[in-house]
Design a protein around this motif. Structure first.
Motif: not given
Length: 196
Positions: A22-30, A32-37
């Protein structure tokens, strides 16, 4: 308690995955997305650390400890492919990506698919057996060691069956129906017979 930890790890895995996508595709926060993954394998390591602490604290070794090791092994072996699958579907649903294709059904592509599944299964079994082997010295007696070592046969059998299935696809590839037009293992159309 261990079953609760396994359920919590499973819930945490899917929550982190959903938040990461969701942070990668909806919020465009790559970033943050990487940290979560990246947190996904941390869930598995935390679960394993907790079962080690449980056994070192004097808990009686049981099937739930081996199951937790199995969960971690499966998650490590199959986790990257699960993340890729979820990523493709999330991208399609929420970010205008292409519709994901299913697994190939025919020909060499299907055979390659079966060997990929086999590699994941063998890797998961090997990781699980390694984790269980690490738990054996922490168990408290021969009866409890048997609880762990019984998994060697089960996991070896699972991996062996998967190798046989993939080998059968190598020897006897699944052929597409007559008249089918096949691309990348999928039927994309049908040949129209010429009329005379």
């Amino acid at each position: 308690m261990i079953v609760t930890l396994i359920v919590a790890a499973e819930v945490a895995f899917w929550i982190l995955l959903a938040l990461g996508l969701a942070t990668r595709y909806l919020l465009r926060l790559r970033a943050v997305s990487t940290v979560l993954l990246v947190g996904l394998p941390v869930v598995d390591l935390t679960l394993f650390a907790l079962i080690v602490l449980d056994l070192r604290g004097g808990a009686t070794a049981g099937w739930t400890h081996a199951l937790a090791a199995g969960y971690a092994g499966f998650s490590i072996g199959y986790g990257p492919s699960l993340v890729r699958w979820a990523d493709r579907h999330f991208q399609y649903r929420f970010a205008g990506g292409p519709k994901p294709k299913g697994a190939p059904k025919y020909g060499a592509e299907r055979t390659a698919h079966e060997w990929r599944i086999c590699r994941r299964t063998v890797a998961s079994a090997a990781i699980t057996l390694g984790l269980i082997t690490a738990l054996v010295p922490l168990s408290d007696g021969a009866a409890h060691v048997a609880t762990f070592t019984g998994w060697y046969l089960r996991l070896g059998l699972t991996a062996g069956i998967n190798v046989i299935v993939a080998g059968c696809y190598s020897l006897w590839p699944k052929e597409a129906p007559a008249g089918a037009i096949v691309e990348e293992g999928h039927v994309v159309g049908w040949k129209i017979p010429q009329q005379r």
